[in-house]
Scaffold this active site. Structure first.
Site, PDB file in Angstrom:
ATOM      1  N   TYR A   1       4.544  -3.138  11.277  1.00  0.00           N
ATOM      2  CA  TYR A   1       4.615  -2.377  10.039  1.00  0.00           C
ATOM      3  C   TYR A   1       5.666  -1.270  10.141  1.00  0.00           C
ATOM      4  CZ  TYR A   1       0.041  -4.619   9.377  1.00  0.00           C
ATOM      5  OH  TYR A   1      -0.987  -5.525   9.284  1.00  0.00           O
TER       6      TYR A   1
ATOM      7  N   HIS B   1      -1.727 -10.885  16.347  1.00  0.00           N
ATOM      8  CA  HIS B   1      -1.163 -10.747  15.013  1.00  0.00           C
ATOM      9  C   HIS B   1      -0.334 -11.969  14.627  1.00  0.00           C
ATOM     10  CE1 HIS B   1       0.937  -7.780  12.012  1.00  0.00           C
ATOM     11  NE2 HIS B   1       0.089  -8.607  11.419  1.00  0.00           N
TER      12      HIS B   1
END
Length: 325
Positions: A57, A139
């Site tokens: 992110y 992830h």
């Protein structure tokens, strides 16, 4: 239900409303440092005690901003999760990152090796400025090019060792697709799976097998993407569904759901936020919050009472294809 309510996830607990911190990494548009800090503080004031981030992110910006805000609070008073699988390597191209409004100062390198897990977590702790995280997810292992093989064979056992050593309290996998998450429930001892976008008023793919499987095994599910990137927050021409322009059919369906919800005195955002909690395995719902106003709104929507008759009418109108909760 209130944001302050908590649910167990492995050896830790999470607040029912979670802070999805992709927004703090300037997801699609810039967020000022001041707005980012205010969003975290307002969420905290409203009872949020679960915060989720990742190196992905904003090339680490989300972790830096979130850590800075959370350092003002006692470390034992909240639960923090981050993710592994992408190593950030310096590679300044002079451009802007894809998907996040940040300078492209690093490149993401897939690494689901055991060493990669350790290095990723160490780098995350440095960016966060904290001594530990509580939950670690693999992830997007299904997107790395090998079908998630290395993640299952190397990264997951590394997470098990970290859990056994007491370094983290819970481990799991976070993805956008249902089948690979079901595989983690069946083949590993993961505490939790994070399912993004597949348990919403417009997409109930996770309801048919993932949620029942998790409930049978006593595992937790954290849900993200309940607004499907915007369409279920404010359905109007130009709204996005899963980060693409919504089709005319999807927009029409969202507007019909909105009309039913408002007929019961419930804002669409509240219905969307409450929907995943119809399933016993759901421990928390993550909501992206860019500003103090968005954080306050998310908490307010969770406080709205949603009558069972709303779900009954949606089903009768053919607007829900869910399995029984």
């Amino acid at each position: 239900m209130a944001a302050t309510d908590r649910a167990p996830v492995g050896g830790v607990s999470v607040s029912r409303l979670g802070f999805g911190a992709a927004t703090l990494g300037n997801l699609f548009a810039p967020v000022t440092d001041e707005d980012a800090h205010a969003a975290v503080e307002t969420a905290w004031d409203r009872g949020v005690r679960y915060f989720d981030t990742a190196p992905h992110y904003g090339l680490g910006l989300s972790e830096r901003r979130l850590g800075e805000a959370l350092r003002a609070h006692p470390r034992d008073s909240y639960t923090l999760s981050t993710k592994v699988g992408r190593i950030l390597e310096p590679a300044d191209t002079g451009g802007t990152d894809t998907g996040f409004a940040v300078p492209a100062t690093h490149r993401r390198v897939w690494d689901f090796s055991a060493d990669g897990v350790r290095r990723s977590l160490e780098a995350s702790l440095e960016r966060l400025g904290l001594d530990r995280v509580d939950v670690v997810y693999l992830h997007d292992a299904d997107e790395c090019g090998d079908g998630g093989t290395q993640a299952l064979r190397e990264a997951y056992p590394a997470l098990e060792r970290l859990r056994a050593e007491g370094v983290v309290g819970a481990i799991g996998a976070g993805m956008n697709q249902v089948p690979p998450l079901e595989r983690y429930l069946r083949e590993t001892d993961a505490d939790v799976v994070l399912c993004a976008g597949r348990l919403s008023l417009l997409d109930q793919r996770a309801a048919h097998s993932l949620l029942p499987e998790a409930a049978r095994r006593g595992r937790a599910v954290v849900v993200g993407g309940v607004f499907n990137s915007g369409l279920l927050a404010d359905p109007q021409p130009g709204a996005t569904f899963d980060y693409r322009a919504a089709s005319v059919d999807l927009l029409g369906r969202a507007l019909r759901i909105k009309a039913v919800a408002e007929g019961h005195g419930v804002p669409l955002r509240a219905a969307a936020l409450h929907f995943p909690f119809r399933y016993e395995a759901v421990a928390s719902v993550l909501v992206g919050m860019r500003t103090a106003a968005e954080a306050a709104d998310a908490a307010a929507m969770l406080d709205v009472a949603v009558p069972d008759e709303l779900w009954d009418e949606l089903r009768a109108e053919g607007l829900l294809g869910e399995a029984d909760g």
